[in-house]
Motif scaffolding. Structure first.
Motif, PDB file in Angstrom:
ATOM      1  N   ARG A   1       3.316  -3.515  -1.172  1.00 34.97           N
ATOM      2  CA  ARG A   1       4.682  -3.337  -1.690  1.00 34.97           C
ATOM      3  C   ARG A   1       4.672  -2.788  -3.112  1.00 34.97           C
ATOM      4  O   ARG A   1       5.480  -1.933  -3.453  1.00 34.97           O
ATOM      5  CB  ARG A   1       5.438  -4.658  -1.647  1.00 34.97           C
ATOM      6  CG  ARG A   1       5.649  -5.108  -0.232  1.00 34.97           C
ATOM      7  CD  ARG A   1       6.670  -6.194  -0.162  1.00 34.97           C
ATOM      8  NE  ARG A   1       6.903  -6.539   1.228  1.00 34.97           N
ATOM      9  CZ  ARG A   1       7.774  -7.430   1.645  1.00 34.97           C
ATOM     10  NH1 ARG A   1       8.509  -8.085   0.783  1.00 34.97           N
ATOM     11  NH2 ARG A   1       7.934  -7.685   2.910  1.00 34.97           N
ATOM     12  N   ALA A   2       3.751  -3.313  -3.929  1.00 37.49           N
ATOM     13  CA  ALA A   2       3.665  -2.800  -5.302  1.00 37.49           C
ATOM     14  C   ALA A   2       3.217  -1.342  -5.269  1.00 37.49           C
ATOM     15  O   ALA A   2       3.755  -0.499  -6.002  1.00 37.49           O
ATOM     16  CB  ALA A   2       2.693  -3.655  -6.114  1.00 37.49           C
ATOM     17  N   ARG A   3       2.262  -1.044  -4.398  1.00 35.88           N
ATOM     18  CA  ARG A   3       1.757   0.345  -4.320  1.00 35.88           C
ATOM     19  C   ARG A   3       2.863   1.297  -3.853  1.00 35.88           C
ATOM     20  O   ARG A   3       3.028   2.391  -4.387  1.00 35.88           O
ATOM     21  CB  ARG A   3       0.552   0.408  -3.378  1.00 35.88           C
ATOM     22  CG  ARG A   3      -0.731  -0.135  -4.020  1.00 35.88           C
ATOM     23  CD  ARG A   3      -1.972   0.420  -3.338  1.00 35.88           C
ATOM     24  NE  ARG A   3      -2.139  -0.143  -2.012  1.00 35.88           N
ATOM     25  CZ  ARG A   3      -2.830  -1.263  -1.756  1.00 35.88           C
ATOM     26  NH1 ARG A   3      -3.437  -1.897  -2.742  1.00 35.88           N
ATOM     27  NH2 ARG A   3      -2.927  -1.721  -0.528  1.00 35.88           N
ATOM     28  N   ALA A   4       3.630   0.862  -2.855  1.00 35.32           N
ATOM     29  CA  ALA A   4       4.713   1.722  -2.345  1.00 35.32           C
ATOM     30  C   ALA A   4       5.768   1.945  -3.433  1.00 35.32           C
ATOM     31  O   ALA A   4       6.294   3.053  -3.589  1.00 35.32           O
ATOM     32  CB  ALA A   4       5.336   1.087  -1.109  1.00 35.32           C
ATOM     33  N   MET A   5       6.052   0.890  -4.191  1.00 34.01           N
ATOM     34  CA  MET A   5       7.048   1.022  -5.267  1.00 34.01           C
ATOM     35  C   MET A   5       6.549   2.025  -6.311  1.00 34.01           C
ATOM     36  O   MET A   5       7.286   2.901  -6.768  1.00 34.01           O
ATOM     37  CB  MET A   5       7.283  -0.346  -5.913  1.00 34.01           C
ATOM     38  CG  MET A   5       8.394  -0.391  -6.937  1.00 34.01           C
ATOM     39  SD  MET A   5      10.011  -0.122  -6.204  1.00 34.01           S
ATOM     40  CE  MET A   5      10.271  -1.681  -5.381  1.00 34.01           C
TER      41      MET A   5
ATOM     42  N   ASP B   1      11.401 -11.123 -13.355  1.00 35.48           N
ATOM     43  CA  ASP B   1      11.096 -11.875 -12.139  1.00 35.48           C
ATOM     44  C   ASP B   1      12.096 -11.514 -11.041  1.00 35.48           C
ATOM     45  O   ASP B   1      13.232 -11.979 -11.053  1.00 35.48           O
ATOM     46  CB  ASP B   1      11.139 -13.380 -12.449  1.00 35.48           C
ATOM     47  CG  ASP B   1      10.883 -14.224 -11.206  1.00 35.48           C
ATOM     48  OD1 ASP B   1      10.588 -13.650 -10.133  1.00 35.48           O
ATOM     49  OD2 ASP B   1      10.985 -15.460 -11.314  1.00 35.48           O
ATOM     50  N   VAL B   2      11.645 -10.685 -10.096  1.00 36.01           N
ATOM     51  CA  VAL B   2      12.518 -10.250  -8.999  1.00 36.01           C
ATOM     52  C   VAL B   2      11.938 -10.753  -7.670  1.00 36.01           C
ATOM     53  O   VAL B   2      12.048 -10.090  -6.636  1.00 36.01           O
ATOM     54  CB  VAL B   2      12.699  -8.712  -9.004  1.00 36.01           C
ATOM     55  CG1 VAL B   2      13.959  -8.323  -8.228  1.00 36.01           C
ATOM     56  CG2 VAL B   2      12.790  -8.162 -10.412  1.00 36.01           C
ATOM     57  N   THR B   3      11.295 -11.921  -7.735  1.00 37.34           N
ATOM     58  CA  THR B   3      10.747 -12.522  -6.513  1.00 37.34           C
ATOM     59  C   THR B   3      11.851 -13.294  -5.798  1.00 37.34           C
ATOM     60  O   THR B   3      13.006 -13.310  -6.238  1.00 37.34           O
ATOM     61  CB  THR B   3       9.601 -13.499  -6.861  1.00 37.34           C
ATOM     62  OG1 THR B   3      10.120 -14.535  -7.706  1.00 37.34           O
ATOM     63  CG2 THR B   3       8.464 -12.781  -7.580  1.00 37.34           C
TER      64      THR B   3
ATOM     65  N   VAL C   1       3.862  -6.104  -9.827  1.00 34.16           N
ATOM     66  CA  VAL C   1       3.090  -7.155  -9.158  1.00 34.16           C
ATOM     67  C   VAL C   1       3.794  -7.559  -7.874  1.00 34.16           C
ATOM     68  O   VAL C   1       5.018  -7.717  -7.855  1.00 34.16           O
ATOM     69  CB  VAL C   1       2.991  -8.412 -10.062  1.00 34.16           C
ATOM     70  CG1 VAL C   1       2.178  -9.515  -9.372  1.00 34.16           C
ATOM     71  CG2 VAL C   1       2.394  -8.079 -11.418  1.00 34.16           C
ATOM     72  N   ASP C   2       3.031  -7.713  -6.796  1.00 34.14           N
ATOM     73  CA  ASP C   2       3.569  -8.351  -5.597  1.00 34.14           C
ATOM     74  C   ASP C   2       2.425  -9.039  -4.873  1.00 34.14           C
ATOM     75  O   ASP C   2       1.288  -8.554  -4.912  1.00 34.14           O
ATOM     76  CB  ASP C   2       4.237  -7.334  -4.659  1.00 34.14           C
ATOM     77  CG  ASP C   2       5.228  -8.014  -3.710  1.00 34.14           C
ATOM     78  OD1 ASP C   2       6.445  -7.789  -3.864  1.00 34.14           O
ATOM     79  OD2 ASP C   2       4.782  -8.792  -2.829  1.00 34.14           O
ATOM     80  N   LEU C   3       2.733 -10.188  -4.268  1.00 36.55           N
ATOM     81  CA  LEU C   3       1.717 -10.893  -3.478  1.00 36.55           C
ATOM     82  C   LEU C   3       1.204  -9.972  -2.385  1.00 36.55           C
ATOM     83  O   LEU C   3       0.039 -10.024  -2.003  1.00 36.55           O
ATOM     84  CB  LEU C   3       2.326 -12.146  -2.825  1.00 36.55           C
ATOM     85  CG  LEU C   3       2.710 -13.295  -3.734  1.00 36.55           C
ATOM     86  CD1 LEU C   3       3.355 -14.408  -2.924  1.00 36.55           C
ATOM     87  CD2 LEU C   3       1.490 -13.816  -4.485  1.00 36.55           C
TER      88      LEU C   3
ATOM     89  N   CYS D   1       8.211  -6.845  -5.618  1.00 41.37           N
ATOM     90  CA  CYS D   1       8.573  -5.436  -5.346  1.00 41.37           C
ATOM     91  C   CYS D   1       9.259  -5.321  -3.996  1.00 41.37           C
ATOM     92  O   CYS D   1       8.863  -4.514  -3.139  1.00 41.37           O
ATOM     93  CB  CYS D   1       7.322  -4.561  -5.409  1.00 41.37           C
ATOM     94  SG  CYS D   1       6.606  -4.506  -7.059  1.00 41.37           S
ATOM     95  N   GLY D   2      10.296  -6.142  -3.776  1.00 39.69           N
ATOM     96  CA  GLY D   2      11.068  -6.075  -2.532  1.00 39.69           C
ATOM     97  C   GLY D   2      12.318  -5.237  -2.726  1.00 39.69           C
ATOM     98  O   GLY D   2      12.380  -4.368  -3.607  1.00 39.69           O
ATOM     99  N   GLY D   3      13.341  -5.530  -1.895  1.00 41.70           N
ATOM    100  CA  GLY D   3      14.551  -4.713  -1.869  1.00 41.70           C
ATOM    101  C   GLY D   3      15.251  -4.576  -3.218  1.00 41.70           C
ATOM    102  O   GLY D   3      15.598  -3.470  -3.640  1.00 41.70           O
ATOM    103  N   MET D   4      15.471  -5.704  -3.900  1.00 39.48           N
ATOM    104  CA  MET D   4      16.258  -5.681  -5.145  1.00 39.48           C
ATOM    105  C   MET D   4      15.515  -5.012  -6.290  1.00 39.48           C
ATOM    106  O   MET D   4      16.123  -4.484  -7.227  1.00 39.48           O
ATOM    107  CB  MET D   4      16.613  -7.131  -5.514  1.00 39.48           C
ATOM    108  CG  MET D   4      17.652  -7.259  -6.605  1.00 39.48           C
ATOM    109  SD  MET D   4      19.218  -6.525  -6.120  1.00 39.48           S
ATOM    110  CE  MET D   4      19.489  -5.422  -7.489  1.00 39.48           C
ATOM    111  N   SER D   5      14.196  -5.045  -6.239  1.00 41.03           N
ATOM    112  CA  SER D   5      13.432  -4.588  -7.406  1.00 41.03           C
ATOM    113  C   SER D   5      13.530  -3.074  -7.640  1.00 41.03           C
ATOM    114  O   SER D   5      13.242  -2.609  -8.739  1.00 41.03           O
ATOM    115  CB  SER D   5      11.970  -5.008  -7.299  1.00 41.03           C
ATOM    116  OG  SER D   5      11.379  -4.297  -6.257  1.00 41.03           O
TER     117      SER D   5
END
Ligand SMILES: NC(=O)c1ccc[n+]([C@@H]2O[C@H](COP(=O)([O-])OP(=O)(O)OC[C@H]3O[C@@H](n4cnc5c(N)ncnc54)[C@H](O)[C@@H]3O)[C@@H](O)[C@H]2O)c1
Length: 343
Positions: free
Chosen positions: A40-44, A73-75, A34-36, A11-15
């Motif tokens: 980030r997942a919560r903010a998304m 897969d957007v990791t 999902v994010d490690l 859940c970074g920039g591109m996602s």
């Protein structure tokens, strides 16, 4: 299958684009994020009004809890192999960000694992789904310029990203050139044979690694493809798809990577003059309802839901030669040699 239950991993920039398109697509139910880094997942989720219950710390947990059919897969590139292999093992179809992996060995393992699992695995090589590139591809395939002999692309942008790209050894070639190299295969219908490349970092560059490069590829049938690019070029930017010139036995075509496209070809009676008589040709334009990610994400969902009866522009197996072009170009930069491109 009517709709594909889908988990987005990373859940970074591109996602943001992926989540937006997954929410908009008819055939997709977005069931997990999902994010490690849980934040980030919560903010998304928050920014798209998605229930916090759809956020997970691990892919396995998300797929088991939601019964997902597919994983996006957007990791980061270094995580693509592990995420994709795990998703396939969990029985999911996978659509992954480019580059498919950080090594050819991993790329092959991922393609083989998808085949063994009987699942669809594709990579979003987004510039395959641009109306301009599809128009050039169709025009050349139908013999619009005769036999294609040369292909040249220029990519000049000044991008102040910050972050990992500014620390990489070869930011332009490793992170960006795969789009342009892949378009060269798509447009020409030829595969890479060898490459010689040079790179450098201009004194004004804000990147640690080399931000400028040139590469010459020999493609099958003897076609030459040349690439020139820089990521620290202030002014006279090209488009993100690059500025292209194609030369064939009967004419040539110039495309700015956006809307401007000009083709000239020998007249029916070209005469005997110093410059032969030419005629200007209108290149028939392909139109798309959606472009780039929006197109490829919908196309993937349609393909999976229809049991493989609809087209797929970027099957992962077909991405291996493009990844091989990047890795062979880097080997050439490091060794100073012309090197074979193998995948
Ligand atoms: N097609 C394009 O135009 C385009 C543009 C930009 C980026 N990309 C690609 O998109 C991908 C992501 O780039 P980005 O800029 O969003 O990176 P990013 O660093 O902003 O985000 C990646 C996210 O993945 C998470 N992550 C990493 N490993 C993970 C794992 N094993 N499990 C779960 N989460 C994990 C990180 O915590 C991070 O939140 C890259 O492959 C990049 O090359 C493509």
């Amino acid at each position: 299958m009517e709709r594909m239950k889908t988990v987005v991993v990373g859940c970074g920039g591109m996602s943001r684009t992926w989540v937006q398109e997954a929410l908009a697509a008819e055939r997709i139910d977005l069931v997990g994020l999902v994010d490690l880094e849980a934040e980030r997942a919560r903010a998304m989720a928050d920014s798209f009004g998605i229930d916090q219950g759809a956020c997970f710390r691990s892919l396995g947990e998300a797929v088991r809890a939601t019964g997902a059919d597919a994983v996006f897969d957007v990791t980061v590139p270094a995580a693509h192999a592990a995420v994709t292999l795990e998703a396939l093992e969990l029985g999911c179809h996978v659509l992954g960000e480019k580059p498919m992996s950080d090594s050819l060995e991993n790329g092959r393992r991922m393609v083989d694992a998808a085949q063994a699992a009987g699942r669809v695995y594709a990579v979003t090589q987004t510039r395959r789904a641009l109306p301009g590139v599809l128009s050039v591809e169709a025009f050349l395939r139908e013999g619009g310029l005769g036999e294609v002999a040369e292909l040249h692309s220029d990519f000049y942008l000044g991008c102040h990203f910050g972050g990992f790209r500014e620390e990489m050894e070869h930011p332009l070639v490793l992170d960006m050139a795969i789009h342009t190299f892949d378009n060269a295969r798509q447009i020409s219908g030829r595969e890479p044979v060898t490459v010689y490349a040079e790179s450098w970092n201009p004194a004004h560059s804000w990147y640690r690694g080399d931000a400028s490069a040139v590469a010459v590829f020999e493609m099958t049938g003897g076609l030459r493809y040349t690439y020139r690019g820089s990521w620290c070029n202030e002014g006279n930017h090209t488009s993100w798809a690059g500025d292209w010139r194609v030369a064939g036995s009967r004419g040539s075509l110039a495309w700015d990577g956006a809307d401007a496209m000009e083709a000239q070809r020998l007249a029916a009676d070209p005469g005997e003059g110093f410059h032969r008589e030419l005629e200007t040709i209108d290149v028939p334009r392909v139109t798309l309802e959606h472009e780039g990610h929006a197109h490829l994400i919908r196309q993937f969902a349609e393909h999976v839901c229809s049991g493989g009866r609809t087209p797929l522009a970027c099957p992962a197996a077909d991405n291996l030669p493009s990844l091989a072009m990047v890795l062979a170009a880097v080997e050439s930069l490091r060794t100073g040699n012309r090197v074979p491109v193998r995948w």
